[in-house]
Design a protein around this motif. Structure first.
Motif, PDB file in Angstrom:
ATOM      1  N   SER A 170       0.807  -1.223   0.000  1.00  0.00           N
ATOM      2  CA  SER A 170       0.000   0.000   0.000  1.00  0.00           C
ATOM      3  C   SER A 170       0.839   1.272   0.000  1.00  0.00           C
ATOM      4  CB  SER A 170      -0.946   0.008   1.207  1.00  0.00           C
ATOM      5  OG  SER A 170      -0.236  -0.092   2.430  1.00  0.00           O
ATOM      6  N   GLU A 171       2.036   1.221   0.582  1.00  0.00           N
ATOM      7  CA  GLU A 171       2.874   2.423   0.612  1.00  0.00           C
ATOM      8  C   GLU A 171       3.641   2.633  -0.683  1.00  0.00           C
ATOM      9  OE1 GLU A 171       5.294   3.266   3.945  1.00  0.00           O
ATOM     10  OE2 GLU A 171       3.825   2.584   5.423  1.00  0.00           O
ATOM     11  N   MET A 172       3.699   1.596  -1.531  1.00  0.00           N
ATOM     12  CA  MET A 172       4.482   1.693  -2.764  1.00  0.00           C
ATOM     13  C   MET A 172       3.622   1.853  -4.008  1.00  0.00           C
ATOM     14  SD  MET A 172       7.844  -0.637  -2.445  1.00  0.00           S
ATOM     15  CE  MET A 172       8.604   0.588  -3.476  1.00  0.00           C
ATOM     16  N   PHE A 173       2.452   1.229  -4.013  1.00  0.00           N
ATOM     17  CA  PHE A 173       1.653   1.213  -5.226  1.00  0.00           C
ATOM     18  C   PHE A 173       1.089   2.597  -5.528  1.00  0.00           C
ATOM     19  CE2 PHE A 173       0.600  -3.470  -4.179  1.00  0.00           C
ATOM     20  CZ  PHE A 173       1.852  -3.858  -4.625  1.00  0.00           C
ATOM     21  N   ASP A 193       0.391  -3.782  -8.107  1.00  0.00           N
ATOM     22  CA  ASP A 193       0.444  -5.179  -7.695  1.00  0.00           C
ATOM     23  C   ASP A 193       0.410  -6.062  -8.944  1.00  0.00           C
ATOM     24  OD1 ASP A 193       0.150  -7.673  -6.545  1.00  0.00           O
ATOM     25  OD2 ASP A 193      -1.597  -7.133  -5.350  1.00  0.00           O
ATOM     26  N   ASN A 194       1.295  -7.063  -9.008  1.00  0.00           N
ATOM     27  CA  ASN A 194       1.291  -7.943 -10.183  1.00  0.00           C
ATOM     28  C   ASN A 194       0.591  -9.275  -9.922  1.00  0.00           C
ATOM     29  OD1 ASN A 194       3.098  -9.431  -8.641  1.00  0.00           O
ATOM     30  ND2 ASN A 194       4.781  -9.344 -10.113  1.00  0.00           N
ATOM     31  N   ALA A 195      -0.094  -9.373  -8.762  1.00  0.00           N
ATOM     32  CA  ALA A 195      -0.853 -10.568  -8.388  1.00  0.00           C
ATOM     33  C   ALA A 195       0.039 -11.790  -8.168  1.00  0.00           C
ATOM     34  CB  ALA A 195      -1.922 -10.890  -9.439  1.00  0.00           C
ATOM     35  N   ARG A 196       1.361 -11.576  -8.051  1.00  0.00           N
ATOM     36  CA  ARG A 196       2.295 -12.680  -7.788  1.00  0.00           C
ATOM     37  C   ARG A 196       3.208 -12.324  -6.619  1.00  0.00           C
ATOM     38  NH1 ARG A 196       2.427 -12.347 -13.414  1.00  0.00           N
ATOM     39  NH2 ARG A 196       4.510 -11.446 -13.421  1.00  0.00           N
ATOM     40  N   SER A 225      12.487  -5.493   7.210  1.00  0.00           N
ATOM     41  CA  SER A 225      12.968  -6.518   8.127  1.00  0.00           C
ATOM     42  C   SER A 225      12.321  -7.834   7.744  1.00  0.00           C
ATOM     43  CB  SER A 225      12.629  -6.168   9.586  1.00  0.00           C
ATOM     44  OG  SER A 225      11.237  -6.298   9.811  1.00  0.00           O
ATOM     45  N   SER A 226      12.902  -8.938   8.172  1.00  0.00           N
ATOM     46  CA  SER A 226      12.388 -10.251   7.807  1.00  0.00           C
ATOM     47  C   SER A 226      11.083 -10.586   8.513  1.00  0.00           C
ATOM     48  CB  SER A 226      13.438 -11.323   8.119  1.00  0.00           C
ATOM     49  OG  SER A 226      13.678 -11.374   9.518  1.00  0.00           O
ATOM     50  N   GLY A 227      10.710  -9.790   9.527  1.00  0.00           N
ATOM     51  CA  GLY A 227       9.481 -10.037  10.252  1.00  0.00           C
ATOM     52  C   GLY A 227       8.336  -9.149   9.840  1.00  0.00           C
ATOM     53  N   SER A 228       8.528  -8.345   8.799  1.00  0.00           N
ATOM     54  CA  SER A 228       7.493  -7.411   8.359  1.00  0.00           C
ATOM     55  C   SER A 228       7.020  -7.772   6.962  1.00  0.00           C
ATOM     56  CB  SER A 228       8.036  -5.981   8.363  1.00  0.00           C
ATOM     57  OG  SER A 228       7.116  -5.084   7.766  1.00  0.00           O
ATOM     58  N   HIS A 229       5.715  -7.607   6.708  1.00  0.00           N
ATOM     59  CA  HIS A 229       5.189  -7.860   5.365  1.00  0.00           C
ATOM     60  C   HIS A 229       4.844  -6.553   4.654  1.00  0.00           C
ATOM     61  CE1 HIS A 229       1.385  -7.257   7.444  1.00  0.00           C
ATOM     62  NE2 HIS A 229       0.776  -7.184   6.279  1.00  0.00           N
ATOM     63  N   LEU A 230       5.251  -5.403   5.224  1.00  0.00           N
ATOM     64  CA  LEU A 230       4.997  -4.113   4.596  1.00  0.00           C
ATOM     65  C   LEU A 230       6.111  -3.819   3.587  1.00  0.00           C
ATOM     66  CD1 LEU A 230       3.290  -1.538   4.421  1.00  0.00           C
ATOM     67  CD2 LEU A 230       4.709  -0.579   6.264  1.00  0.00           C
ATOM     68  N   ASN A 250      13.613   2.457  -2.701  1.00  0.00           N
ATOM     69  CA  ASN A 250      13.083   2.294  -1.350  1.00  0.00           C
ATOM     70  C   ASN A 250      12.387   3.566  -0.906  1.00  0.00           C
ATOM     71  OD1 ASN A 250      15.984   3.396  -0.929  1.00  0.00           O
ATOM     72  ND2 ASN A 250      15.072   3.660   1.082  1.00  0.00           N
ATOM     73  N   ILE A 251      11.406   3.408  -0.042  1.00  0.00           N
ATOM     74  CA  ILE A 251      10.668   4.554   0.485  1.00  0.00           C
ATOM     75  C   ILE A 251      11.325   5.020   1.774  1.00  0.00           C
ATOM     76  CG2 ILE A 251       8.468   5.307   1.470  1.00  0.00           C
ATOM     77  CD1 ILE A 251       7.071   3.360  -0.377  1.00  0.00           C
ATOM     78  N   LYS A 252      11.595   6.323   1.833  1.00  0.00           N
ATOM     79  CA  LYS A 252      12.167   6.918   3.034  1.00  0.00           C
ATOM     80  C   LYS A 252      11.427   8.213   3.329  1.00  0.00           C
ATOM     81  CE  LYS A 252      16.525   8.250   5.213  1.00  0.00           C
ATOM     82  NZ  LYS A 252      18.006   8.348   5.038  1.00  0.00           N
TER      83      LYS A 252
END
Length: 282
Positions: A170-173, A193-196, A225-230, A250-252
């Protein structure tokens, strides 16, 4: 259609310039001594290759990743004689890391795309390194699985990812426009989103009076991080006749930072080069 980020005047085709990468050479120490990723990076330069030697923090002391060759050296523009950036890769089976570095204001800035396999989300990191004395480099042991997971600094290393949960993009699209109206590179990006569990990135190159579409590429998404799905970063590769562009984004703080490594065909007289630009979402 011209598909490249050329900030210099046109250059007649000659044999490819051989970039001098000596500015990259030496021992580089992470300015964050408390991270769990790459604590040191030694770069050796000889006439035939640029070699990277990464050392990370392990459970029982510094761990050597061994040596890998840089697969691309870039200058600061298409007429450069000095190499100031590189890309390189480490492959440890389920753990694969791509390092992308550039020298800026006396520091080595290293971005990394970390693919961690089933143990978490692929993640992006950006770290800063200062020069150090090679004579004082610490003793290391070869990395092994018992030393801990390998990769760049991971703030949520201990957090388990939810199996099967896709990235939240959501923060990138959306549409992103270059903050520099005079840019001669990428004027606009559209990320969808490419649905993949990845993204489709459409690019528009700067052109008067209106940007010209270059086409669409598939991109891999990365969290911080490896624990985030964002999703906060993507990696993509754009190819056209005579040019190959690796994109790092990357978003900063709400801004999309896009770095590009532009590689020309071997018979092109221009130098491969690195460039970074900034984009706002419309």
């Amino acid at each position: 259609m011209q598909v490249l980020h050329n900030r210099s005047e046109a250059i007649a085709k000659t044999d490819r310039r051989r970039l001098d990468p000596s500015v990259l050479a030496g021992r580089w120490i992470n300015t964050n001594a408390h991270g769990n990723g790459v604590q040191e990076l030694t770069i050796d330069v000889d006439p035939g290759a640029v070699e990277l030697h990464a050392v990370s923090a392990g459970r029982h002391g510094p761990c050597s990743w061994g040596t890998t060759r840089a697969d691309l050296i870039c200058g600061s523009d298409a007429s450069a004689r000095t190499g100031m950036s590189f890309t390189g890769r480490y492959d440890f089976g389920p753990h694969r890391i791509e390092l992308q570095g550039n020298v800026n204001l006396g520091l080595l800035v290293v971005a990394s795309f970390n693919r961690v396999g089933p143990g978490g989300y692929d993640y992006f990191a950006r770290e800063f390194y200062r020069r150090g004395d090679r004579a004082n480099a610490p003793a290391t042991m070869p990395w092994s699985a018992s030393a801990g997971r390998i990769g760049a600094d991971d703030p949520d290393e201990a957090v388990c990812a939810v199996p099967g949960l896709p990235f939240d993009g959501s923060e990138m699209f959306g549409d992103w426009w270059n903050t520099n109206p005079a840019s001669k590179g990428i004027a606009r990006l559209r990320i969808d989103d490419n649905a993949r569990n990845g993204a489709a990135v459409r690019l528009w190159g700067a052109h008067a009076p209106d940007p010209v579409e270059w086409g669409s590429v598939q991109a891999d998404l990365f969290a911080l991080s490896s624990g985030s799905h964002l999703a906060k970063a993507f990696s993509a590769r754009y190819q056209a006749r005579g040019v190959d562009i690796t994109l790092q984004a990357n978003i900063k703080q709400g801004v999309l930072v896009v770095a590009s490594f532009t590689q020309f065909d071997a018979d092109d007289g221009r130098s491969n080069y690195f460039h970074r630009e900034f984009y706002y979402r419309s």
